[in-house]
Design a protein around this motif. Structure first.
Motif, PDB file in Angstrom:
ATOM      1  N   VAL A   1       0.850  -1.175   0.000  1.00  0.00           N
ATOM      2  CA  VAL A   1       0.000   0.000   0.000  1.00  0.00           C
ATOM      3  C   VAL A   1       0.895   1.238   0.000  1.00  0.00           C
ATOM      4  N   GLN A   2       0.518   2.219  -0.795  1.00  0.00           N
ATOM      5  CA  GLN A   2       1.249   3.487  -0.844  1.00  0.00           C
ATOM      6  C   GLN A   2       0.430   4.538  -0.105  1.00  0.00           C
ATOM      7  N   LEU A   3       1.129   5.364   0.653  1.00  0.00           N
ATOM      8  CA  LEU A   3       0.468   6.359   1.491  1.00  0.00           C
ATOM      9  C   LEU A   3       0.992   7.748   1.171  1.00  0.00           C
ATOM     10  N   GLN A   4       0.107   8.706   1.177  1.00  0.00           N
ATOM     11  CA  GLN A   4       0.485  10.104   0.949  1.00  0.00           C
ATOM     12  C   GLN A   4      -0.285  10.975   1.931  1.00  0.00           C
ATOM     13  N   ALA A   5       0.449  11.639   2.805  1.00  0.00           N
ATOM     14  CA  ALA A   5      -0.154  12.546   3.774  1.00  0.00           C
ATOM     15  C   ALA A   5      -0.104  13.966   3.256  1.00  0.00           C
ATOM     16  N   PHE A   6      -1.120  14.727   3.566  1.00  0.00           N
ATOM     17  CA  PHE A   6      -1.145  16.133   3.195  1.00  0.00           C
ATOM     18  C   PHE A   6      -2.069  16.874   4.148  1.00  0.00           C
ATOM     19  N   GLY A   7      -1.996  18.206   4.063  1.00  0.00           N
ATOM     20  CA  GLY A   7      -2.831  19.037   4.922  1.00  0.00           C
ATOM     21  C   GLY A   7      -2.064  19.828   5.958  1.00  0.00           C
ATOM     22  N   GLY A   8      -0.742  19.628   6.024  1.00  0.00           N
ATOM     23  CA  GLY A   8       0.044  20.386   6.974  1.00  0.00           C
ATOM     24  C   GLY A   8       0.142  21.849   6.576  1.00  0.00           C
ATOM     25  N   ILE A  99      -0.654  -4.395  10.007  1.00  0.00           N
ATOM     26  CA  ILE A  99      -1.629  -5.467  10.209  1.00  0.00           C
ATOM     27  C   ILE A  99      -1.563  -6.032  11.606  1.00  0.00           C
ATOM     28  N   GLY A 100      -0.815  -5.365  12.478  1.00  0.00           N
ATOM     29  CA  GLY A 100      -0.649  -5.873  13.835  1.00  0.00           C
ATOM     30  C   GLY A 100      -1.408  -5.089  14.894  1.00  0.00           C
ATOM     31  N   GLY A 101      -2.484  -4.399  14.482  1.00  0.00           N
ATOM     32  CA  GLY A 101      -3.245  -3.600  15.424  1.00  0.00           C
ATOM     33  C   GLY A 101      -2.829  -2.141  15.392  1.00  0.00           C
ATOM     34  N   PRO A 102      -3.704  -1.239  15.861  1.00  0.00           N
ATOM     35  CA  PRO A 102      -3.387   0.201  15.812  1.00  0.00           C
ATOM     36  C   PRO A 102      -2.155   0.572  16.632  1.00  0.00           C
ATOM     37  N   LEU A 103      -1.786  -0.249  17.583  1.00  0.00           N
ATOM     38  CA  LEU A 103      -0.604   0.031  18.396  1.00  0.00           C
ATOM     39  C   LEU A 103       0.559  -0.879  18.024  1.00  0.00           C
ATOM     40  N   GLY A 104       0.360  -1.679  16.991  1.00  0.00           N
ATOM     41  CA  GLY A 104       1.405  -2.603  16.587  1.00  0.00           C
ATOM     42  C   GLY A 104       2.400  -1.968  15.646  1.00  0.00           C
ATOM     43  N   PRO A 105       3.405  -2.719  15.259  1.00  0.00           N
ATOM     44  CA  PRO A 105       4.387  -2.191  14.317  1.00  0.00           C
ATOM     45  C   PRO A 105       3.740  -1.907  12.969  1.00  0.00           C
ATOM     46  N   MET A 106       4.145  -0.829  12.339  1.00  0.00           N
ATOM     47  CA  MET A 106       3.606  -0.429  11.050  1.00  0.00           C
ATOM     48  C   MET A 106       4.560  -0.847   9.945  1.00  0.00           C
ATOM     49  N   GLN A 107       3.981  -1.382   8.884  1.00  0.00           N
ATOM     50  CA  GLN A 107       4.795  -1.887   7.790  1.00  0.00           C
ATOM     51  C   GLN A 107       4.977  -0.872   6.669  1.00  0.00           C
ATOM     52  N   TYR A 108       4.047   0.031   6.533  1.00  0.00           N
ATOM     53  CA  TYR A 108       4.083   0.970   5.423  1.00  0.00           C
ATOM     54  C   TYR A 108       4.002   2.396   5.944  1.00  0.00           C
ATOM     55  N   TRP A 109       4.815   3.251   5.351  1.00  0.00           N
ATOM     56  CA  TRP A 109       4.897   4.635   5.798  1.00  0.00           C
ATOM     57  C   TRP A 109       4.780   5.570   4.601  1.00  0.00           C
ATOM     58  N   GLY A 110       4.097   6.689   4.827  1.00  0.00           N
ATOM     59  CA  GLY A 110       4.049   7.710   3.806  1.00  0.00           C
ATOM     60  C   GLY A 110       5.067   8.788   4.085  1.00  0.00           C
ATOM     61  N   LYS A 111       5.257   9.652   3.118  1.00  0.00           N
ATOM     62  CA  LYS A 111       6.084  10.830   3.351  1.00  0.00           C
ATOM     63  C   LYS A 111       5.322  11.766   4.270  1.00  0.00           C
ATOM     64  N   GLY A 112       6.035  12.491   5.056  1.00  0.00           N
ATOM     65  CA  GLY A 112       5.403  13.323   6.060  1.00  0.00           C
ATOM     66  C   GLY A 112       4.886  14.638   5.526  1.00  0.00           C
ATOM     67  N   THR A 113       4.091  15.271   6.359  1.00  0.00           N
ATOM     68  CA  THR A 113       3.617  16.621   6.089  1.00  0.00           C
ATOM     69  C   THR A 113       3.928  17.478   7.296  1.00  0.00           C
ATOM     70  N   LEU A 114       4.476  18.669   7.056  1.00  0.00           N
ATOM     71  CA  LEU A 114       4.965  19.507   8.140  1.00  0.00           C
ATOM     72  C   LEU A 114       3.847  20.344   8.734  1.00  0.00           C
ATOM     73  N   VAL A 115       3.750  20.292  10.046  1.00  0.00           N
ATOM     74  CA  VAL A 115       2.832  21.137  10.803  1.00  0.00           C
ATOM     75  C   VAL A 115       3.666  22.068  11.675  1.00  0.00           C
ATOM     76  N   THR A 116       3.444  23.366  11.517  1.00  0.00           N
ATOM     77  CA  THR A 116       4.156  24.359  12.321  1.00  0.00           C
ATOM     78  C   THR A 116       3.139  25.190  13.066  1.00  0.00           C
ATOM     79  N   VAL A 117       3.266  25.213  14.385  1.00  0.00           N
ATOM     80  CA  VAL A 117       2.342  25.971  15.224  1.00  0.00           C
ATOM     81  C   VAL A 117       3.120  27.134  15.837  1.00  0.00           C
ATOM     82  N   SER A 118       2.701  28.329  15.515  1.00  0.00           N
ATOM     83  CA  SER A 118       3.394  29.515  16.029  1.00  0.00           C
ATOM     84  C   SER A 118       2.726  29.991  17.318  1.00  0.00           C
ATOM     85  N   SER A 119       3.551  30.558  18.186  1.00  0.00           N
ATOM     86  CA  SER A 119       3.025  31.024  19.479  1.00  0.00           C
ATOM     87  C   SER A 119       2.552  32.458  19.394  1.00  0.00           C
TER      88      SER A 119
END
Length: 119
Positions: A1-8, A99-119
């Protein structure tokens, strides 16, 4: 499975963002999904996880009550709604599938999306 995160993006403290992660490839509903983040100079950490049918929701303590994970198996997408954002939420956010549960090891990773929170 291929994953793509966005929205940061850049948001002020107290604001909200909604991250999405689109999946392609093998049946999305066969996978437990998770969101992780890595802040500058820190190790990657678990943020939230969700079971295959949308049940079994898990959150790290620092985001409980502020973040909500959800999924739409018909759209092959998992979401992370982030409210009341804090500067310490600044990080690259990654979605992952396994496939090992929501807290289990993850087999597939997407590229990240940057979230920056300013004070």
């Amino acid at each position: 499975v291929q994953l793509q995160a966005f929205g940061g993006g850049l948001v002020q403290a107290g604001g909200s963002l909604r991250l999405s992660c689109a999946a392609s490839g093998r049946a999305f509903s066969s996978y437990d999904m998770g969101w992780f983040r890595q802040a500058p100079g820190k190790e990657r950490e678990f943020v939230a996880g969700i079971g295959r049918s949308g049940d079994r929701l898990y959150y790290t303590n620092s985001v409980k009550g502020r973040f909500t994970i959800s999924r739409d198996n018909a759209k092959n997408t998992v979401y992370l709604q982030m409210n009341s954002l804090k500067p310490e939420d600044t990080a690259v956010y990654y979605c992952a599938a396994g496939i090992g549960g929501p807290l289990g090891p993850m087999q597939y990773w997407g590229k990240g999306t940057l979230v920056t929170v300013s004070s």
